[in-house]
Design an enzyme around this catalytic site. Sequence first.
Site, PDB file in Angstrom:
ATOM      1  N   SER A 492       0.853  -1.191   0.000  1.00 49.88           N
ATOM      2  CA  SER A 492       0.000   0.000   0.000  1.00 49.88           C
ATOM      3  C   SER A 492       0.894   1.249   0.000  1.00 49.88           C
ATOM      4  O   SER A 492       1.686   1.421  -0.912  1.00 49.88           O
ATOM      5  CB  SER A 492      -0.957  -0.033   1.190  1.00 49.88           C
ATOM      6  N   ASP A 577      -8.522  -4.880  -6.250  1.00 46.95           N
ATOM      7  CA  ASP A 577      -8.204  -3.881  -5.227  1.00 46.95           C
ATOM      8  C   ASP A 577      -9.030  -2.611  -5.463  1.00 46.95           C
ATOM      9  O   ASP A 577      -8.876  -1.951  -6.483  1.00 46.95           O
ATOM     10  CB  ASP A 577      -6.714  -3.552  -5.303  1.00 46.95           C
ATOM     11  N   HIS A 609      -6.785  -5.666  -1.863  1.00 48.82           N
ATOM     12  CA  HIS A 609      -5.708  -4.851  -1.303  1.00 48.82           C
ATOM     13  C   HIS A 609      -4.894  -5.699  -0.328  1.00 48.82           C
ATOM     14  O   HIS A 609      -5.003  -5.574   0.888  1.00 48.82           O
ATOM     15  CB  HIS A 609      -6.310  -3.629  -0.606  1.00 48.82           C
TER      16      HIS A 609
END
Length: 650
Positions: A492, A577, A609
């Site tokens: 991320s 995601d 994600h």
Amino acid sequence: MNKKYFSTVAVPFLLIATFLTNISASFAELPPLIPRQILFGNPEKTNPQLSPDGKYLTYIAPDKNNILQVWIRTVGKNDDQILTADKKRGIRSYFWAYNGEQLIYLQDTDGDENFHFYSVNVNSKQLRDLTPYKGVQARMIALDPNFPNEVLVGMNIKDRRKHDAYRINLKTGTANLEQENAVNVTQSVADPQLKIRASVASTPDGGSILSVRETLNQPWKTVRKWGPDDQGSAVGFSQDGKTLYITGNHDVNATRVLALNLATGKESVIAQDPQYDAGGIFAHPVKRQIQAVSFYKDKLEWQIIDKSIAPDFQAMAKVRRGEFSVVDRDLADKTWLVSYNTDNGPVYYYTYDRTSKQSKLLFSNQPKLEGLKLAQMKPISYKSRDGLTIHGYLTTPVGIPTKNLPTVLLVHGGPWARDTWGYDSEAQWLANRGYAVLQLNFRGSTGYGKKFLNAGNREWGNKMQNDLTDGVNWIVQQGIANRKKVAIMGGSYGGYATLAGLTFTPDVFAAGVDIVGPSNLITLLKSLPPYWESGRAEFYNRIGHLEKEPEFLKSRSPLFFVDRIKVPLLIGQGANDPRVKQAESEQIVAAMRKANKPVEYILYPDEGHGFARPQNRLHFYAKAEEFLGKYLGGRVEPIGDIPGNSGVVK
């Protein structure tokens, strides 16, 4: 995930041979390789909870197909049986309804984060989708013991940008609109009568307002405003409904826990620390008073508010080494479930009897970790180039000198989050392979007060990245890291930091591993999930404004600087995601290949994600281990066959 090449410089063959010989000699003293299956596979048992009446214990464990399900046993018996039958992703989040007959668990589709609430009857095993709406995300608002057959849930049925509140009958599955979201409400809070009487809404400047009402028929009244550089939220009502517990850092640097008298508007402090933000709040399940508040410093610390529980906390602290937290308790408040978290072993779960003050081991989440030689995680700190104190954690291999080691800078996501002390599967994996592991809470990380948090505003790829580079310089100066053998890795925001490290500081790192990281801040902000729309102003305040300053955002986007990359990059991405779209990885892969830069790319069609399915975790970390071994020289467990993974190596 806990908490996601070719050299351009010719090196004489003799030097390579000498370096590899030295590496091999030192690595010979390391403990045996810990299989990735142990480190990244499913836990054996985790997340225990008690039924409200204390009759049943539930927990999450794999079924015969290695898919995580909810299991149940009668307390005091060995009659464990499986309750759920998820077919693919496994169940990771669940809770008891107060009727004592139903469990509610959350599940999305292949990582799309459109979570549905499912109820399962513990006696009949009847399963019901409580939120059966395609493309809709359900969020928890409230349960209450006085209304055991009802739950308040937020759903974005009418407008994908906003969650309205619905009251769902757990017996019939009927959902009725309770409260329409007309003003960008991000948090709704119910009183002891299960009526929504407090809300937090975002404001156009990136701040928020707290509103309350005396009854459902009376108008909302604003009782607190937080600016874009402040943080605040509502916690819950007192038992009589006259006090609202809140958190906020208005008027001070660090977030406090406060009691807001709704009649007078006066706020009184319940818990505070001058430097560290208040964290977890421990409140009585029936009486609703706050009993303890945690503050995460280098490690977890508790402030006891209710003196009646002080003997309990003293008794629990003596059970074993590590940080302890009460993870659940029955409504009678006689039995607590307690977790013990340490850095070099599994999480241990105990039952604690408040009457006898005695603890009894339930299980550890990963028994195969017991007895292994795992590394310890040490808190560290250093000064940034502009004088901020940066805190973090250092994990080094067991059994070999902590000198001149290949090193991985493991960057946390968020970025408005932080790393903490304790067992970390990635850190243990890397240390076992021979790497020093540095995890840093760079500016913009949470927990250290708003001055430190706001120091990260508009500093993606700049001062936030400088803090990471300064950490590399620190660990090299300590003699721990080999400057030429430092990789950067993260998921991320940590993936963004990896891309930023390779583009903005191309001579610092030897390789990079990016997991679901954004490569272009412009396309990132253009593609926010619709239900994040209420937070868009805050994103603009903290990252940069999409419409007003595209050139600024472009200057902080690694995609436009791939020509600077000198070292190999590995990218892992989930196709579904909703936060960091597949395009974020695809566009930088395309740009690097066009520029003839070394990049490896793996796409997981059934992930979002991060990688929830253990087969996919094992596949990606096997590839990452091979990659790091190739460019840093650490140990490598052969990849082998990983059946069931969906990874597409592009």
